[in-house]
Motif scaffolding. Structure first.
Motif, short mmCIF file in Angstrom:
data_model
loop_
_atom_site.label_atom_id
_atom_site.label_comp_id
_atom_site.label_asym_id
_atom_site.label_seq_id
_atom_site.Cartn_x
_atom_site.Cartn_y
_atom_site.Cartn_z
N TRP A 71 13.75 14.11 9.17
CA TRP A 71 13.40 13.70 10.53
C TRP A 71 12.97 12.23 10.60
O TRP A 71 13.12 11.60 11.63
N CYS A 72 12.44 11.70 9.52
CA CYS A 72 11.98 10.32 9.51
C CYS A 72 13.06 9.33 9.06
O CYS A 72 12.81 8.11 9.06
N ALA A 73 14.21 9.83 8.67
CA ALA A 73 15.28 8.95 8.21
C ALA A 73 15.84 8.11 9.35
O ALA A 73 15.79 8.51 10.52
N ALA A 74 16.39 6.95 9.01
CA ALA A 74 17.02 6.10 10.03
C ALA A 74 18.19 6.82 10.68
O ALA A 74 18.47 6.63 11.87
N ASP A 75 18.90 7.64 9.90
CA ASP A 75 20.02 8.44 10.41
C ASP A 75 19.77 9.89 10.03
O ASP A 75 20.20 10.34 8.96
N PRO A 76 19.09 10.65 10.88
CA PRO A 76 18.74 12.03 10.53
C PRO A 76 19.95 12.93 10.29
O PRO A 76 19.87 13.86 9.48
N VAL A 77 21.05 12.68 10.99
CA VAL A 77 22.25 13.50 10.79
C VAL A 77 22.77 13.32 9.36
O VAL A 77 23.05 14.29 8.66
N ASP A 78 22.89 12.07 8.94
CA ASP A 78 23.34 11.79 7.58
C ASP A 78 22.33 12.33 6.56
O ASP A 78 22.72 12.90 5.54
N ALA A 79 21.05 12.18 6.87
CA ALA A 79 20.01 12.68 5.96
C ALA A 79 20.07 14.19 5.84
O ALA A 79 19.88 14.75 4.75
N MET A 80 20.34 14.89 6.95
CA MET A 80 20.46 16.35 6.90
C MET A 80 21.64 16.74 6.02
O MET A 80 21.53 17.66 5.19
N ASN A 81 22.76 16.06 6.19
CA ASN A 81 23.94 16.36 5.35
C ASN A 81 23.61 16.18 3.87
O ASN A 81 23.95 17.03 3.04
N ARG A 82 22.93 15.10 3.54
CA ARG A 82 22.63 14.81 2.14
C ARG A 82 21.60 15.79 1.58
O ARG A 82 21.72 16.25 0.44
N ALA A 83 20.61 16.11 2.38
CA ALA A 83 19.57 17.03 1.92
C ALA A 83 20.15 18.43 1.71
O ALA A 83 19.84 19.10 0.72
N ALA A 92 23.09 19.09 0.94
CA ALA A 92 24.00 19.03 -0.21
C ALA A 92 23.25 18.99 -1.53
O ALA A 92 23.86 18.92 -2.60
N GLY A 93 21.92 19.00 -1.47
CA GLY A 93 21.11 19.05 -2.68
C GLY A 93 20.51 17.73 -3.10
O GLY A 93 19.82 17.66 -4.13
N GLU A 94 20.74 16.66 -2.34
CA GLU A 94 20.18 15.36 -2.70
C GLU A 94 18.70 15.31 -2.34
O GLU A 94 18.31 15.70 -1.24
N ARG A 95 17.89 14.81 -3.23
CA ARG A 95 16.46 14.64 -2.95
C ARG A 95 16.26 13.28 -2.30
O ARG A 95 16.48 12.24 -2.91
N LEU A 96 15.86 13.30 -1.03
CA LEU A 96 15.64 12.06 -0.30
C LEU A 96 14.28 11.48 -0.65
O LEU A 96 13.36 12.19 -1.06
N ALA A 97 14.16 10.18 -0.46
CA ALA A 97 12.87 9.51 -0.69
C ALA A 97 11.83 10.05 0.28
O ALA A 97 12.12 10.27 1.46
N ASP A 98 10.62 10.29 -0.22
CA ASP A 98 9.55 10.80 0.64
C ASP A 98 9.19 9.77 1.69
O ASP A 98 9.07 8.57 1.41
N GLN A 99 9.04 10.26 2.93
CA GLN A 99 8.70 9.39 4.05
C GLN A 99 7.60 10.05 4.88
O GLN A 99 7.37 11.26 4.78
N GLN A 100 6.97 9.25 5.69
CA GLN A 100 6.00 9.74 6.66
C GLN A 100 6.24 9.02 7.98
O GLN A 100 6.51 7.81 7.99
N CYS A 101 6.15 9.76 9.06
CA CYS A 101 6.29 9.17 10.39
C CYS A 101 5.79 10.19 11.40
O CYS A 101 5.57 11.36 11.06
N ALA A 102 5.62 9.75 12.62
CA ALA A 102 5.31 10.70 13.68
C ALA A 102 6.54 11.59 13.88
O ALA A 102 7.65 11.08 14.06
#
Length: 249
Positions: free
Chosen positions: A178-190, A192-202
Motif C-alpha cells: 500500500w505504501c509503494a509508489a506503484d501499488p499495483v506493481d507492488a502487489m504483483n511482485r509481492a 509472486a513471492g518477492e520480499r519488498l522493502a519495508d515501508q511506513q506511511c499513512a
C-alpha cells in the motif's frame, strides 16, 4: 459470541407468527431500550441500528462488533443467527439479504484511492472487492487469475486483511504494497513471492481489517460480489466470470 446460534428456534418462531406485509417504522424509543438492555449485559456493546423485521415485535439489531442480533421490542428475548422466512418456494435467508444490502452500501462508499485496483479491460461489466493477505496461498492462487477476470470485463479491487491480525509481519507485508509508489506493481511482485522493502506511511490497512471483521470476514481471500454477497475462500476465475456475466473468453 454471547449467545448460541439457534436457527431451528427462529424457524419455529417464523412459522408460528404472522408475516406482516408492511414492516413497522423504526422507533427511537425502542432502539434506545434495546441499546440499554444490551449494555446491561455487556457495556462494550453499542447499537448501530435497530430495524423492524417482518415478524411483529422483532427487531434486527446491528451492533458494534459487526454482528446482527434479533431482539423483541421489549428487550426481553434475543436471538442470534439467520432469520428465515418460509415461502412457497422454500426458505429465504432474510439475514443474508440484509447483510448483502448493507455491504453494497459500504463498499460503494469506499475511496478508490485506498484500494489496490486491477481495472477491467475495455468496458467494466462488474466490480468485485477481495480482502487479501500476502501470506495466504489461496490469495496468491486467486491473484494469478486476476488477468483472466480483467479480460472478461471484471474489475478487481483489493482490500487489506492481515489474517494473523494487526501488528504482525503479515500487516507489514501489506503495508509494503500500500505504501509503494506503484501499488499495483507492488502487489504483483509481492504475490509472486518477492520480499519488498519495508515501508511506513499513512494507510487504510487497520481500518480495512476492522471493516472486514465487521462484515463477517474470517479469513482470506474473501470476495464481495456486486450484490453484496460474501464468498469466503478461493473461487476459480471461470466460476466468477459465469456468476457475474463476464465476457466469455
Amino acid at each position: 459470541m454471547l449467545i448460541n446460534r439457534q436457527k431451528s428456534l427462529l424457524l419455529i418462531l417464523l412459522v408460528c407468527l404472522a408475516y406482516l406485509a408492511q414492516p413497522l417504522v423504526a422507533d427511537e424509543g425502542i432502539e434506545a431500550r434495546l441499546a440499554q438492555r444490551l449494555q446491561s449485559i455487556d457495556p462494550r456493546l453499542n447499537v448501530i441500528s435497530a430495524e423492524p423485521t417482518p415478524v411483529e415485535g422483532i427487531y434486527r439489531v446491528q451492533i458494534n462488533t459487526g454482528d446482527l442480533l434479533y431482539m423483541h421490542q421489549e428487550g426481553e428475548y434475543i436471538f442470534a443467527g439467520s432469520l428465515l422466512q418460509v415461502t412457497e418456494r422454500g426458505l429465504v435467508d432474510l439475514t443474508e439479504r440484509a447483510q448483502s444490502t448493507q455491504r453494497q452500501q459500504v463498499f460503494a462508499a469506499l475511496p478508490r484511492d485506498e484500494q489496490v485496483i486491477f481495472p477491467a479491460e475495455g468496458e467494466t461489466l462488474a466490480s468485485i472487492a477481495i480482502f487479501t493477505d500476502i501470506t495466504c496461498p489461496y490469495c496468491v492462487r486467486l491473484h494469478e487469475q486476476v488477468p483472466e477476470l480483467n479480460a472478461a470485463g471484471i474489475e478487481v479491487r483489493y482490500l487489506a486483511f492481515p489474517r494473523q491480525g494487526l501488528n504482525t509481519p503479515g500487516e507489514q507485508l501489506l503495508t509494503n504494497v500500500w505504501c509503494a509508489a506503484d501499488p499495483v506493481d507492488a502487489m504483483n511482485r509481492a504475490k509472486a513471492g518477492e520480499r519488498l522493502a519495508d515501508q511506513q506511511c499513512a494507510n487504510p490497512i487497520a481500518s480495512q481489517f476492522e471493516l472486514g471483521r465487521a462484515q463477517g470476514v474470517q479469513g482470506t481471500p474473501a470476495i464481495i460480489l456486486p450484490d453484496g454477497q460474501l464468498i469466503p475462500g478461493f473461487v476459480p476465475a471461470a466460476r466468477l466470470i459465469q456468476e457475474l456475466g463476464g465476457r466469455t473468453l
